[in-house]
Design a protein around this motif. Structure first.
Motif, PDB file in Angstrom:
ATOM      1  N   ALA A 106     -11.016  22.941  -2.364  1.00  0.00           N
ATOM      2  CA  ALA A 106     -10.316  21.877  -3.081  1.00  0.00           C
ATOM      3  C   ALA A 106     -10.821  20.503  -2.645  1.00  0.00           C
ATOM      4  CB  ALA A 106      -8.811  21.988  -2.841  1.00  0.00           C
ATOM      5  N   GLY A 107     -10.990  20.316  -1.338  1.00  0.00           N
ATOM      6  CA  GLY A 107     -11.508  19.042  -0.838  1.00  0.00           C
ATOM      7  C   GLY A 107     -12.903  18.758  -1.356  1.00  0.00           C
ATOM      8  N   ALA A 108     -13.771  19.788  -1.371  1.00  0.00           N
ATOM      9  CA  ALA A 108     -15.140  19.612  -1.855  1.00  0.00           C
ATOM     10  C   ALA A 108     -15.152  19.288  -3.346  1.00  0.00           C
ATOM     11  CB  ALA A 108     -15.952  20.871  -1.581  1.00  0.00           C
ATOM     12  N   ALA A 109     -14.280  19.952  -4.125  1.00  0.00           N
ATOM     13  CA  ALA A 109     -14.227  19.713  -5.569  1.00  0.00           C
ATOM     14  C   ALA A 109     -13.767  18.288  -5.875  1.00  0.00           C
ATOM     15  CB  ALA A 109     -13.285  20.719  -6.226  1.00  0.00           C
ATOM     16  N   VAL A 110     -12.780  17.809  -5.129  1.00  0.00           N
ATOM     17  CA  VAL A 110     -12.294  16.442  -5.325  1.00  0.00           C
ATOM     18  C   VAL A 110     -13.395  15.436  -5.012  1.00  0.00           C
ATOM     19  CG1 VAL A 110     -10.712  14.702  -4.429  1.00  0.00           C
ATOM     20  CG2 VAL A 110      -9.863  16.988  -4.954  1.00  0.00           C
ATOM     21  N   ALA A 111     -14.120  15.677  -3.912  1.00  0.00           N
ATOM     22  CA  ALA A 111     -15.184  14.751  -3.517  1.00  0.00           C
ATOM     23  C   ALA A 111     -16.301  14.718  -4.551  1.00  0.00           C
ATOM     24  CB  ALA A 111     -15.738  15.158  -2.151  1.00  0.00           C
ATOM     25  N   ILE A 112     -16.732  15.900  -4.985  1.00  0.00           N
ATOM     26  CA  ILE A 112     -17.844  15.962  -5.932  1.00  0.00           C
ATOM     27  C   ILE A 112     -17.435  15.413  -7.297  1.00  0.00           C
ATOM     28  CG2 ILE A 112     -19.364  17.537  -7.198  1.00  0.00           C
ATOM     29  CD1 ILE A 112     -19.391  19.317  -4.728  1.00  0.00           C
ATOM     30  N   GLY A 113     -16.243  15.785  -7.757  1.00  0.00           N
ATOM     31  CA  GLY A 113     -15.808  15.350  -9.077  1.00  0.00           C
ATOM     32  C   GLY A 113     -15.363  13.899  -9.140  1.00  0.00           C
ATOM     33  N   GLY A 114     -14.694  13.429  -8.081  1.00  0.00           N
ATOM     34  CA  GLY A 114     -14.126  12.092  -8.127  1.00  0.00           C
ATOM     35  C   GLY A 114     -14.944  10.996  -7.478  1.00  0.00           C
ATOM     36  N   LEU A 115     -15.809  11.367  -6.523  1.00  0.00           N
ATOM     37  CA  LEU A 115     -16.543  10.348  -5.772  1.00  0.00           C
ATOM     38  C   LEU A 115     -18.048  10.397  -5.984  1.00  0.00           C
ATOM     39  CD1 LEU A 115     -14.603  10.644  -2.379  1.00  0.00           C
ATOM     40  CD2 LEU A 115     -14.230   8.993  -4.209  1.00  0.00           C
ATOM     41  N   ALA A 116     -18.505  11.297  -6.846  1.00  0.00           N
ATOM     42  CA  ALA A 116     -19.953  11.459  -7.026  1.00  0.00           C
ATOM     43  C   ALA A 116     -20.613  10.163  -7.488  1.00  0.00           C
ATOM     44  CB  ALA A 116     -20.232  12.585  -8.019  1.00  0.00           C
ATOM     45  N   SER A 117     -20.033   9.507  -8.480  1.00  0.00           N
ATOM     46  CA  SER A 117     -20.657   8.288  -9.011  1.00  0.00           C
ATOM     47  C   SER A 117     -20.645   7.161  -7.984  1.00  0.00           C
ATOM     48  CB  SER A 117     -19.934   7.849 -10.285  1.00  0.00           C
ATOM     49  OG  SER A 117     -18.571   7.595 -10.024  1.00  0.00           O
ATOM     50  N   ILE A 118     -19.538   7.054  -7.223  1.00  0.00           N
ATOM     51  CA  ILE A 118     -19.448   5.992  -6.209  1.00  0.00           C
ATOM     52  C   ILE A 118     -20.462   6.218  -5.098  1.00  0.00           C
ATOM     53  CG2 ILE A 118     -17.936   4.916  -4.498  1.00  0.00           C
ATOM     54  CD1 ILE A 118     -15.577   5.647  -6.270  1.00  0.00           C
ATOM     55  N   ILE A 119     -20.513   7.452  -4.598  1.00  0.00           N
ATOM     56  CA  ILE A 119     -21.452   7.768  -3.533  1.00  0.00           C
ATOM     57  C   ILE A 119     -22.882   7.605  -4.012  1.00  0.00           C
ATOM     58  CG2 ILE A 119     -22.293   9.606  -2.012  1.00  0.00           C
ATOM     59  CD1 ILE A 119     -19.627   8.430  -1.189  1.00  0.00           C
ATOM     60  N   HIS A 120     -23.148   8.036  -5.236  1.00  0.00           N
ATOM     61  CA  HIS A 120     -24.491   7.914  -5.787  1.00  0.00           C
ATOM     62  C   HIS A 120     -24.917   6.452  -5.853  1.00  0.00           C
ATOM     63  CE1 HIS A 120     -27.495   7.638  -9.076  1.00  0.00           C
ATOM     64  NE2 HIS A 120     -27.943   8.769  -8.539  1.00  0.00           N
ATOM     65  N   HIS A 121     -24.030   5.597  -6.337  1.00  0.00           N
ATOM     66  CA  HIS A 121     -24.342   4.162  -6.430  1.00  0.00           C
ATOM     67  C   HIS A 121     -24.579   3.575  -5.041  1.00  0.00           C
ATOM     68  CE1 HIS A 121     -23.558  -0.176  -6.864  1.00  0.00           C
ATOM     69  NE2 HIS A 121     -24.020  -0.021  -8.099  1.00  0.00           N
ATOM     70  N   ALA A 122     -23.715   3.934  -4.094  1.00  0.00           N
ATOM     71  CA  ALA A 122     -23.863   3.396  -2.736  1.00  0.00           C
ATOM     72  C   ALA A 122     -25.158   3.872  -2.081  1.00  0.00           C
ATOM     73  CB  ALA A 122     -22.666   3.810  -1.881  1.00  0.00           C
ATOM     74  N   LEU A 123     -25.538   5.115  -2.332  1.00  0.00           N
ATOM     75  CA  LEU A 123     -26.768   5.646  -1.738  1.00  0.00           C
ATOM     76  C   LEU A 123     -28.005   4.966  -2.312  1.00  0.00           C
ATOM     77  CD1 LEU A 123     -25.963   9.457  -1.573  1.00  0.00           C
ATOM     78  CD2 LEU A 123     -26.394   7.952   0.358  1.00  0.00           C
ATOM     79  N   VAL A 124     -27.950   4.620  -3.597  1.00  0.00           N
ATOM     80  CA  VAL A 124     -29.107   3.993  -4.233  1.00  0.00           C
ATOM     81  C   VAL A 124     -29.258   2.541  -3.801  1.00  0.00           C
ATOM     82  CG1 VAL A 124     -30.095   3.281  -6.447  1.00  0.00           C
ATOM     83  CG2 VAL A 124     -29.081   5.558  -6.205  1.00  0.00           C
ATOM     84  N   TYR A 125     -28.146   1.804  -3.760  1.00  0.00           N
ATOM     85  CA  TYR A 125     -28.228   0.368  -3.544  1.00  0.00           C
ATOM     86  C   TYR A 125     -27.812  -0.080  -2.142  1.00  0.00           C
ATOM     87  CZ  TYR A 125     -28.744   0.396  -8.607  1.00  0.00           C
ATOM     88  OH  TYR A 125     -29.191   0.644  -9.876  1.00  0.00           O
TER      89      TYR A 125
END
Length: 360
Positions: A106-125
């Motif tokens: 459940a924790g992994a699903a929440v992170a991947i589904g809800g924070l993927a775009s935020i983490i992706h943006h932070a990792l790129v920039y």
């Protein structure tokens, strides 16, 4: 015959022994067999730690070079997680195993589904900030594993050297840009899925990195993205087109989880010292592949990005996360900030490990 006086045969005991006294405690018969406390149904499940471990595991799986297993070790729930998977894959369903696995998933699903775009943006920039944080989170698992491996024996040291060498080899392949022409066919996809699942469980090894080495990263990630997009558009035909990739990969993932979890459970219980040493070596060496001071280089016509030639037509379509990464010289402020973030991540991991910690 004279009457029998029992007092002359059985001596009187004026003060019967106290069976609760220390000298008689060891004489008390044991009515329950000794069991492994980690497997006991009476052992409480640290729900908060399992959920946080799942969240960190999900975030780690979004980052190439970061291992989800490492995050579980950092949270102190790795052995519990492996035991739960192993038991459930052998159809031994208990409340403890179901709750443990459910919280992590459940924790992994929440992170991947809800924070993927935020983490992706932070990792790129903001790569150096995010990678500094992940270095701290990873290193925070060292004291936890060290405590589990004590007393440090020769087997632990040998295992640590093996783990560090394995991670060093993976980092070398990553830095030298080792690549493969890729496996083909359903069997290759099954093997790719199994490799990704194995890396998800093994601390210190990134599933995305293994897929890159096998030359299958773009194929599998592209199929997953296209499937999700087709499901959103309710395009059944497009979904079926991706099943030739998704189904074999899914079979490989299931097989990888079942086989690796059971093998790990066996070696952790049979060869605990050397296995803990290998895991410790993997975690200590893992940050070597997470050097934070890299930045994306804007592509130019004629460059090759992930096997695709950059032309004037597709130059504007190149995403920032696909750009080649090159090291840069950090400023003193960036170095100080990175060290501070590493310390913050290190402390966060230790704090998470203390949440709901069991007596054992």
């Amino acid at each position: 015959n004279p009457p029998i006086n029992l007092n002359t045969i059985i001596p009187q005991i004026d003060h019967p022994p106290d069976l609760s006294s220390p000298q008689h405690m060891n004489d008390t018969p044991k009515t329950q067999p000794e069991t492994d406390p980690t497997l006991s149904e009476q052992t409480p499940v640290p729900v908060l730690r399992c959920v946080l471990g799942g969240v960190l595991m999900g975030l780690a799986n979004l980052v190439p070079g970061i291992s989800g297993g490492t995050m579980l070790v950092a949270c102190g729930i790795y052995t519990r997680f492996i035991d739960a998977i192993s038991e459930i894959t052998r159809f031994r369903f208990t409340k403890r195993n179901i709750l443990t696995l459910g919280c992590v998933v459940a924790g992994a699903a929440v992170a991947i589904g809800g924070l993927a775009s935020i983490i992706h943006h932070a990792l790129v920039y903001n790569r150096w900030i995010m990678f500094s944080l992940f270095i701290g989170l990873t290193l925070g698992g060292v004291p936890i594993l060290y405590a589990m491996a004590r007393p440090i024996s020769r087997k632990v040291i040998i295992g640590g050297i093996i783990g560090a060498l394995l991670m060093g080899g993976l980092v070398y392949l990553q830095e030298t840009g080792a690549d493969s022409s890729g496996l083909s066919g359903p069997l290759g996809l099954v093997l790719g899925g199994a490799a990704a699942a194995s890396a998800m469980i093994l601390p210190g090894i990134s599933g995305a990195f293994l897929l890159l080495l096998l030359g299958m990263y773009e194929t599998i990630i592209g199929a997953i993205k296209d499937t999700i997009s087709a499901l959103k558009d309710a395009d059944v035909s497009a979904v079926m087109d991706q099943m030739s990739i998704v189904i074999p990969v899914g079979i490989g993932v299931v097989l990888g989880v079942i086989v690796v979890s059971n093998v790990l459970r066996w070696v952790l219980h049979k060869y605990e010292r050397i296995t803990l040493g290998v895991l410790l070596g993997l975690i200590i060496a893992a940050p070597a592949g997470l050097y934070p001071f890299r930045a994306g280089v804007v592509p130019e016509v004629g460059d090759t990005i992930k096997g695709e030639l950059v032309t004037a037509e597709n130059l504007t379509d190149m995403q920032a996360n696909d750009w080649q990464q090159r090291a840069f010289t950090p400023s003193s402020g960036q170095i100080a900030g990175s060290l501070g973030i590493i310390v913050l991540g290190f402390g966060a991991t230790l704090g998470i490990a203390r949440l709901g910690r069991e007596r054992n």
